[in-house]
Design an enzyme around this catalytic site. Structure first.
Site, PDB file in Angstrom:
ATOM      1  N   ASP A   8       9.787   8.221   7.066  1.00 48.43           N
ATOM      2  CA  ASP A   8      10.086   6.798   6.942  1.00 48.43           C
ATOM      3  C   ASP A   8       9.310   6.294   5.725  1.00 48.43           C
ATOM      4  OD1 ASP A   8       7.453   6.465   7.761  1.00 48.43           O
ATOM      5  OD2 ASP A   8       7.920   5.075   9.400  1.00 48.43           O
ATOM      6  N   CYS A  65       5.462  10.115   8.798  1.00 43.96           N
ATOM      7  CA  CYS A  65       5.489   8.657   8.909  1.00 43.96           C
ATOM      8  C   CYS A  65       4.062   8.189   8.638  1.00 43.96           C
ATOM      9  CB  CYS A  65       6.057   8.182  10.242  1.00 43.96           C
ATOM     10  SG  CYS A  65       5.101   8.568  11.721  1.00 43.96           S
ATOM     11  N   THR A  67       1.579   7.458  10.727  1.00 41.66           N
ATOM     12  CA  THR A  67       0.613   8.169  11.568  1.00 41.66           C
ATOM     13  C   THR A  67       1.047   9.580  11.948  1.00 41.66           C
ATOM     14  OG1 THR A  67       1.704   7.331  13.549  1.00 41.66           O
ATOM     15  CG2 THR A  67      -0.123   6.001  12.650  1.00 41.66           C
ATOM     16  N   HIS A  98       0.763  29.593  19.328  1.00 44.11           N
ATOM     17  CA  HIS A  98       0.760  29.373  20.783  1.00 44.11           C
ATOM     18  C   HIS A  98       2.005  28.625  21.266  1.00 44.11           C
ATOM     19  CE1 HIS A  98      -3.869  29.851  21.404  1.00 44.11           C
ATOM     20  NE2 HIS A  98      -3.418  30.645  20.452  1.00 44.11           N
ATOM     21  N   HIS A 133       2.060  33.506  25.577  1.00 43.69           N
ATOM     22  CA  HIS A 133       2.506  32.214  25.046  1.00 43.69           C
ATOM     23  C   HIS A 133       4.016  32.041  25.222  1.00 43.69           C
ATOM     24  CE1 HIS A 133      -1.487  31.677  23.550  1.00 43.69           C
ATOM     25  NE2 HIS A 133      -1.423  32.781  22.825  1.00 43.69           N
TER      26      HIS A 133
HETATM   27  C1  RB5 Z   1       5.524   2.028   9.971  1.00 44.07           C
HETATM   28  O1  RB5 Z   1       4.808   0.872   9.692  1.00 44.07           O
HETATM   29  C2  RB5 Z   1       4.772   2.875  10.973  1.00 44.07           C
HETATM   30  O2  RB5 Z   1       4.792   2.245  12.221  1.00 44.07           O
HETATM   31  C3  RB5 Z   1       5.389   4.263  11.071  1.00 44.07           C
HETATM   32  O3  RB5 Z   1       5.356   4.872   9.828  1.00 44.07           O
HETATM   33  C4  RB5 Z   1       4.686   5.226  11.997  1.00 44.07           C
HETATM   34  O4  RB5 Z   1       3.322   5.253  11.783  1.00 44.07           O
HETATM   35  C5  RB5 Z   1       5.024   5.095  13.425  1.00 44.07           C
HETATM   36  O5  RB5 Z   1       4.560   5.857  14.280  1.00 44.07           O
END
Ligand code: RB5
Length: 149
Positions: A8, A65, A67, A98, A133
């Site tokens: 994203d 993304c 996070t 694993h 595993h």
């Molecule tokens: C976008 O702002 C953010 O929420 C997305 O990139 C991600 O971290 C969601 O889990």
């Protein structure tokens, strides 16, 4: 090895760095977008990669993304996908050896590019260890098939 990759807007710049790495290393890949830092919804990008890996069109998927969490949650909704959020090389190797993880997720806002590329390299070059595993991963597959015991 054929790799599907997506991000994203929160993972766009990291995706571009990983694409550059894949090209340098001669990997076959398909970039499922996004193609700019304009805000988008991460499920719209994680799902096509997860489905393509589950369908066997690609051997592995990499999704970024902000996070790495949102895209990991989405990818793991698709039967046949074992997505692992890895922000260290130990976990990246273990997720392959694993868990036979077939999708790697990363958070651009969590780690630097240098570490992220080391994680990608480790993950792409680690193999499933099988043995005990395999029995555990088979149980995950059975859960997906609706069998809970
Ligand atoms: C976008 O702002 C953010 O929420 C997305 O990139 C991600 O971290 C969601 O889990």
């Amino acid at each position: 090895m054929k790799i599907a990759i997506a991000a994203d807007h929160g993972g766009f710049r990291l995706k571009q760095e990983i694409v550059r790495y894949l090209e340098q290393q001669g990997y076959q890949y398909k970039d499922f977008g996004t193609y700019s830092e304009e805000a988008v919804d991460y499920p719209d990008y994680a799902l096509p990669v997860a489905r393509a890996v589950a369908a066997g069109q690609f051997d592995r998927g990499i999704i970024c993304c902000g996070t790495g969490i949102g895209v990991c949650i989405v990818a793991n909704k698709v039967p046949g996908v074992r997505a692992a959020l890895c922000h260290d090389t130990f976990s990246a190797r273990a997720s392959r050896e694993h868990n036979n993880a077939n999708v790697l997720t990363l958070g651009e806002r969590v780690i630097g590019t240098g570490l992220a590329l080391q994680i990608v390299e480790t993950w792409l070059n680690s193999q499933f260890a099988g043995g005990r595993h395999a029995r555990r991963v088979d149980k995950i597959t059975r859960i997906e098939q609706g069998c809970c015991s």
